[in-house]
Design a protein around this motif. Sequence first.
Motif, PDB file in Angstrom:
ATOM      1  N   GLY A  16      -2.745  -5.110  -0.041  1.00 28.51           N
ATOM      2  CA  GLY A  16      -2.958  -4.673  -1.412  1.00 28.51           C
ATOM      3  C   GLY A  16      -2.382  -5.671  -2.404  1.00 28.51           C
ATOM      4  N   GLY A  17      -2.610  -5.391  -3.688  1.00 29.73           N
ATOM      5  CA  GLY A  17      -2.069  -6.267  -4.715  1.00 29.73           C
ATOM      6  C   GLY A  17      -2.801  -6.110  -6.023  1.00 29.73           C
ATOM      7  N   LEU A  18      -2.547  -7.068  -6.894  1.00 26.19           N
ATOM      8  CA  LEU A  18      -3.152  -7.090  -8.223  1.00 26.19           C
ATOM      9  C   LEU A  18      -4.258  -8.139  -8.248  1.00 26.19           C
ATOM     10  N   LEU A  37     -14.513  -6.229  -7.391  1.00 23.97           N
ATOM     11  CA  LEU A  37     -13.631  -5.106  -7.709  1.00 23.97           C
ATOM     12  C   LEU A  37     -13.705  -4.736  -9.183  1.00 23.97           C
ATOM     13  N   LYS A  38     -13.563  -3.432  -9.418  1.00 25.93           N
ATOM     14  CA  LYS A  38     -13.620  -2.880 -10.765  1.00 25.93           C
ATOM     15  C   LYS A  38     -12.298  -2.175 -11.085  1.00 25.93           C
ATOM     16  N   PRO A  39     -11.984  -2.013 -12.352  1.00 24.35           N
ATOM     17  CA  PRO A  39     -10.760  -1.261 -12.686  1.00 24.35           C
ATOM     18  C   PRO A  39     -10.758   0.146 -12.092  1.00 24.35           C
ATOM     19  N   GLY A  69     -13.816  -8.189 -10.799  1.00 23.86           N
ATOM     20  CA  GLY A  69     -14.726  -9.141 -10.187  1.00 23.86           C
ATOM     21  C   GLY A  69     -14.141  -9.878  -8.997  1.00 23.86           C
ATOM     22  N   GLY A  70     -12.857  -9.717  -8.798  1.00 26.11           N
ATOM     23  CA  GLY A  70     -12.187 -10.399  -7.698  1.00 26.11           C
ATOM     24  C   GLY A  70     -12.329  -9.674  -6.370  1.00 26.11           C
ATOM     25  N   SER A  71     -11.643 -10.208  -5.365  1.00 24.87           N
ATOM     26  CA  SER A  71     -11.736  -9.673  -4.007  1.00 24.87           C
ATOM     27  C   SER A  71     -10.351  -9.472  -3.409  1.00 24.87           C
ATOM     28  N   LEU A  72     -10.274  -8.507  -2.510  1.00 25.29           N
ATOM     29  CA  LEU A  72      -9.076  -8.271  -1.706  1.00 25.29           C
ATOM     30  C   LEU A  72      -9.518  -7.836  -0.325  1.00 25.29           C
ATOM     31  N   ARG A  73      -8.665  -8.077   0.639  1.00 19.58           N
ATOM     32  CA  ARG A  73      -8.935  -7.614   1.995  1.00 19.58           C
ATOM     33  C   ARG A  73      -7.738  -6.797   2.472  1.00 19.58           C
ATOM     34  N   LEU A  74      -7.998  -5.571   2.849  1.00 20.34           N
ATOM     35  CA  LEU A  74      -6.970  -4.699   3.400  1.00 20.34           C
ATOM     36  C   LEU A  74      -7.076  -4.686   4.921  1.00 20.34           C
ATOM     37  N   SER A  75      -5.932  -4.628   5.553  1.00 19.18           N
ATOM     38  CA  SER A  75      -5.900  -4.559   7.013  1.00 19.18           C
ATOM     39  C   SER A  75      -5.016  -3.402   7.447  1.00 19.18           C
ATOM     40  N   CYS A  76      -5.325  -2.878   8.622  1.00 19.32           N
ATOM     41  CA  CYS A  76      -4.573  -1.737   9.151  1.00 19.32           C
ATOM     42  C   CYS A  76      -4.475  -1.871  10.668  1.00 19.32           C
ATOM     43  N   THR A  77      -3.292  -1.633  11.175  1.00 22.38           N
ATOM     44  CA  THR A  77      -3.066  -1.673  12.615  1.00 22.38           C
ATOM     45  C   THR A  77      -2.448  -0.358  13.063  1.00 22.38           C
ATOM     46  N   VAL A  78      -3.008   0.196  14.120  1.00 24.19           N
ATOM     47  CA  VAL A  78      -2.503   1.432  14.700  1.00 24.19           C
ATOM     48  C   VAL A  78      -1.853   1.112  16.040  1.00 24.19           C
ATOM     49  N   SER A  79      -0.640   1.592  16.228  1.00 25.48           N
ATOM     50  CA  SER A  79       0.060   1.328  17.483  1.00 25.48           C
ATOM     51  C   SER A  79       0.790   2.585  17.931  1.00 25.48           C
ATOM     52  N   GLY A  80       1.249   2.557  19.172  1.00 27.04           N
ATOM     53  CA  GLY A  80       2.004   3.684  19.698  1.00 27.04           C
ATOM     54  C   GLY A  80       1.233   4.461  20.742  1.00 27.04           C
ATOM     55  N   TRP A 105      -1.941   8.789   9.428  1.00 28.99           N
ATOM     56  CA  TRP A 105      -2.026   8.117   8.137  1.00 28.99           C
ATOM     57  C   TRP A 105      -0.993   7.013   8.019  1.00 28.99           C
ATOM     58  N   GLY A 106      -1.380   5.971   7.294  1.00 24.49           N
ATOM     59  CA  GLY A 106      -0.426   4.956   6.909  1.00 24.49           C
ATOM     60  C   GLY A 106       0.296   5.357   5.642  1.00 24.49           C
ATOM     61  N   GLN A 107       1.194   4.493   5.214  1.00 20.10           N
ATOM     62  CA  GLN A 107       2.014   4.806   4.042  1.00 20.10           C
ATOM     63  C   GLN A 107       1.301   4.493   2.734  1.00 20.10           C
ATOM     64  N   GLY A 108       0.208   3.780   2.819  1.00 21.91           N
ATOM     65  CA  GLY A 108      -0.573   3.443   1.635  1.00 21.91           C
ATOM     66  C   GLY A 108      -0.224   2.078   1.082  1.00 21.91           C
ATOM     67  N   THR A 109      -1.208   1.452   0.477  1.00 21.43           N
ATOM     68  CA  THR A 109      -0.993   0.162  -0.175  1.00 21.43           C
ATOM     69  C   THR A 109      -1.683   0.185  -1.534  1.00 21.43           C
ATOM     70  N   GLN A 110      -0.978  -0.305  -2.542  1.00 23.80           N
ATOM     71  CA  GLN A 110      -1.483  -0.242  -3.913  1.00 23.80           C
ATOM     72  C   GLN A 110      -2.488  -1.349  -4.177  1.00 23.80           C
ATOM     73  N   VAL A 111      -3.608  -0.972  -4.746  1.00 24.05           N
ATOM     74  CA  VAL A 111      -4.602  -1.925  -5.230  1.00 24.05           C
ATOM     75  C   VAL A 111      -4.755  -1.694  -6.725  1.00 24.05           C
ATOM     76  N   THR A 112      -4.522  -2.736  -7.494  1.00 23.77           N
ATOM     77  CA  THR A 112      -4.648  -2.654  -8.941  1.00 23.77           C
ATOM     78  C   THR A 112      -5.637  -3.704  -9.416  1.00 23.77           C
ATOM     79  N   VAL A 113      -6.655  -3.250 -10.124  1.00 25.36           N
ATOM     80  CA  VAL A 113      -7.677  -4.151 -10.660  1.00 25.36           C
ATOM     81  C   VAL A 113      -7.544  -4.139 -12.180  1.00 25.36           C
ATOM     82  N   SER A 114      -7.084  -5.251 -12.702  1.00 23.47           N
ATOM     83  CA  SER A 114      -6.799  -5.308 -14.131  1.00 23.47           C
ATOM     84  C   SER A 114      -6.794  -6.748 -14.598  1.00 23.47           C
ATOM     85  N   SER A 115      -7.197  -6.936 -15.853  1.00 25.04           N
ATOM     86  CA  SER A 115      -7.143  -8.261 -16.434  1.00 25.04           C
ATOM     87  C   SER A 115      -5.851  -8.441 -17.215  1.00 25.04           C
TER      88      SER A 115
END
Length: 122
Positions: free
Chosen positions: A9-11, A86-88, A15-26, A112-122
Motif C-alpha cells: 500500500g501507499g500514497l 487509480l482514482k481518489p 492515474g497512478g498504479s500500485l501493486r498489493l501482495s498477500c502471503t498466507v502461511s501456517g 484476514w490480514g491486518q490491512g494496508t492503506q491505499v491513498t489516491v490523492s494529488s
Amino acid sequence: QVQVVESGGGLVQPGGSLRLSCTVSGSIFSINTMGWYRQAPGNQRELVAVITRSGTIYADSVKGRFTISRGYANAKNTVSLQMNSLKPTDTAVYYCNAGVGPLADATRFGYWGQGTQVTVSS
C-alpha cells in the motif's frame, strides 16, 4: 495458526498504479478462495476482487483497471492485486482474505490480514 500478511500500500497520484501482495502461511491445508476487500471511512467493507477455483470476480468499479492473480506451485498461497488508473475513490484500507470453503463463507469464516492503506490523492 494462520497468518495473512499484506504489503504494497501507499500514497499515489490519480492515474497512478500500485501493486498489493498477500502471503498466507501456517496451518492451512487448502485455500479455495483468495481475494481483496476494501473499506473506506464510513463505508462497509466491500469486495474488490476474488479468485476461486472457477475463475475471478471483480467489483464493477474496478473492472478493467485492477487485476488479481494467484501464485503457482510453491507460491500458491500468495495473491496479488495490480491496480492501475487509480482514482481518489479507490482510497481505502485493503484487506486480503483467504477462505477454505465456498466463496459465500469467505468473509465470515476466512482468514484476514491486518490491512494496508491505499491513498489516491494529488
